[in-house]
Scaffold this motif. Structure first.
Motif, PDB file in Angstrom:
ATOM      1  N   ARG A 112      41.553  33.556  19.079  1.00 30.56           N
ATOM      2  CA  ARG A 112      42.403  34.716  18.804  1.00 30.56           C
ATOM      3  C   ARG A 112      41.806  35.508  17.661  1.00 30.56           C
ATOM      4  O   ARG A 112      40.963  35.021  16.902  1.00 30.56           O
ATOM      5  N   SER A 113      42.236  36.772  17.554  1.00 28.83           N
ATOM      6  CA  SER A 113      41.919  37.604  16.399  1.00 28.83           C
ATOM      7  C   SER A 113      43.224  38.257  15.964  1.00 28.83           C
ATOM      8  O   SER A 113      44.122  38.480  16.784  1.00 28.83           O
ATOM      9  N   CYS A 114      43.345  38.543  14.667  1.00 28.80           N
ATOM     10  CA  CYS A 114      44.603  39.049  14.118  1.00 28.80           C
ATOM     11  C   CYS A 114      44.387  40.325  13.322  1.00 28.80           C
ATOM     12  O   CYS A 114      43.326  40.520  12.715  1.00 28.80           O
ATOM     13  N   ASP A 115      45.413  41.160  13.309  1.00 21.68           N
ATOM     14  CA  ASP A 115      45.387  42.404  12.550  1.00 21.68           C
ATOM     15  C   ASP A 115      46.813  42.717  12.111  1.00 21.68           C
ATOM     16  O   ASP A 115      47.737  42.666  12.935  1.00 21.68           O
ATOM     17  N   TYR A 116      46.988  43.017  10.835  1.00 19.61           N
ATOM     18  CA  TYR A 116      48.304  43.385  10.311  1.00 19.61           C
ATOM     19  C   TYR A 116      48.383  44.897  10.173  1.00 19.61           C
ATOM     20  O   TYR A 116      47.494  45.517   9.579  1.00 19.61           O
TER      21      TYR A 116
ATOM     22  N   CYS B  58      46.299  33.962  10.087  1.00 16.63           N
ATOM     23  CA  CYS B  58      46.121  34.174  11.522  1.00 16.63           C
ATOM     24  C   CYS B  58      46.487  32.853  12.198  1.00 16.63           C
ATOM     25  O   CYS B  58      45.770  31.861  12.045  1.00 16.63           O
TER      26      CYS B  58
ATOM     27  N   LEU C 259      52.262  41.697  13.093  1.00 12.16           N
ATOM     28  CA  LEU C 259      51.043  40.919  13.283  1.00 12.16           C
ATOM     29  C   LEU C 259      50.620  41.138  14.731  1.00 12.16           C
ATOM     30  O   LEU C 259      51.330  40.741  15.657  1.00 12.16           O
ATOM     31  N   ASN C 260      49.498  41.805  14.918  1.00 14.94           N
ATOM     32  CA  ASN C 260      48.991  42.108  16.248  1.00 14.94           C
ATOM     33  C   ASN C 260      47.810  41.194  16.537  1.00 14.94           C
ATOM     34  O   ASN C 260      46.901  41.083  15.717  1.00 14.94           O
ATOM     35  N   MET C 261      47.845  40.553  17.699  1.00 16.16           N
ATOM     36  CA  MET C 261      46.811  39.577  18.025  1.00 16.16           C
ATOM     37  C   MET C 261      46.236  39.820  19.411  1.00 16.16           C
ATOM     38  O   MET C 261      46.927  40.300  20.304  1.00 16.16           O
TER      39      MET C 261
ATOM     40  N   GLU D  24      42.390  41.065   3.910  1.00 13.53           N
ATOM     41  CA  GLU D  24      42.345  40.723   5.330  1.00 13.53           C
ATOM     42  C   GLU D  24      41.703  39.356   5.551  1.00 13.53           C
ATOM     43  O   GLU D  24      42.109  38.606   6.427  1.00 13.53           O
TER      44      GLU D  24
ATOM     45  N   SER E 165      52.110  40.839  19.950  1.00 16.93           N
ATOM     46  CA  SER E 165      52.574  41.460  18.712  1.00 16.93           C
ATOM     47  C   SER E 165      53.919  40.865  18.307  1.00 16.93           C
ATOM     48  O   SER E 165      54.836  40.785  19.125  1.00 16.93           O
TER      49      SER E 165
END
Length: 196
Positions: A100-104, A63, A109-111, A58, A173
Motif C-alpha cells: 500500500r501507499s498512503c497520502d494525507y 501508514c 487518509l487516502n491509500m 510525511e 479513503s
C-alpha cells in the motif's frame, strides 16, 4: 620624492590587479566572493526543494499495515454444479504479495492498496477472461471503515501453466486516524463463484 613615487606605483598596481580580478569575475559568469563580508560577493537563495519530494512529516506519517486475511488467499472457481469436484475446476487463483501507499490530505487518509497473484487454469478452463472477487477492507477493531468488493478481470489461456496478475484499488479513503490502530485486509471474497 622617491618614497611618494614608490607609493603611487603600489597604488597603481593594486588598482590594476583589482580591476583584473573584477573583470575575471564578470567573465566567469559566477558569483565572485573575495571574503569581504559581502562586498564584491553575491548571496544566492537556497534552492527550493523539487516538487514531488517527501517532507519529514510525511516520512513519519502513519501508514497502516496491509495483510492477507486468513483463509482468503486462495480461490477456486468451479463449473456450475461441480462445486468441490476437482475435475470441474475452471481456475484456481492465489494472492501472494500485498502492499500500500498512503497520502494525507483534507483530513483524510487516502491509500492505494495493491495485491499480486497468479491464476492456474483447471481441467475445464477455456481461453478468455475470468473474473475474480477481491475484497479490500479497512478496520479499526470491530469497526469496518471501508469495504469494497472488486470483480477483477484478467485473461487466461487454457493450456497455459499460470498467469500472473496485479490488482490495485487506488481509491481507499478513510478519516485521518488519531491512533495507530488501523488494519487493511486483502483477500478473495468467500462467496463461491460458478461458471456455466
Amino acid at each position: 620624492m622617491a618614497f611618494v613615487a614608490r607609493k603611487l606605483r603600489i597604488v597603481a598596481k593594486t588598482a590594476v590587479i583589482g580591476g583584473l580580478v573584477a573583470l575575471a569575475g564578470c567573465q566567469s559568469g559566477g558569483a565572485l566572493d573575495l571574503g569581504l563580508g559581502g562586498w564584491g560577493s553575491q548571496k544566492q537563495q537556497p534552492a527550493a526543494p523539487p516538487s514531488g519530494t517527501i517532507t519529514a512529516d510525511e516520512l513519519r506519517a502513519y501508514c497502516p499495515r496491509v495483510t492477507l486475511r486468513s483463509g482468503t488467499a486462495f480461490y477456486s472457481s468451479y463449473e456450475r454444479g461441480g462445486e468441490g469436484d476437482r475435475n470441474k475446476i475452471v481456475y484456481q487463483a492465489s494472492l501472494t504479495d500485498v502492499t500500500r501507499s498512503c497520502d494525507y490530505s483534507g483530513g483524510m487518509l487516502n491509500m492505494a492498496v495493491a495485491a499480486a497473484g497468479r491464476v492456474v487454469p483447471g481441467p475445464v478452463a477455456r481461453d478468455g477472461t475470468i473474473t475474480m472477487p477481491i475484497r479490500i477492507a479497512v478496520v479499526r477493531g470491530e469497526e469496518v471503515l471501508y469495504s469494497k468488493l472488486h470483480q477483477y478481470q484478467t485473461s487466461i489461456a487454457a493450456l497455459s501453466p499460470a498467469t500472473q496478475f496485479v490488482f490495485k484499488d487506488p481509491g481507499v479513503s478513510i478519516p485521518a486516524p488519531t491512533a495507530r490502530n488501523i488494519e487493511i485486509f486483502v483477500g478473495f471474497d468467500e462467496t463461491p463463484q460458478t461458471r456455466r
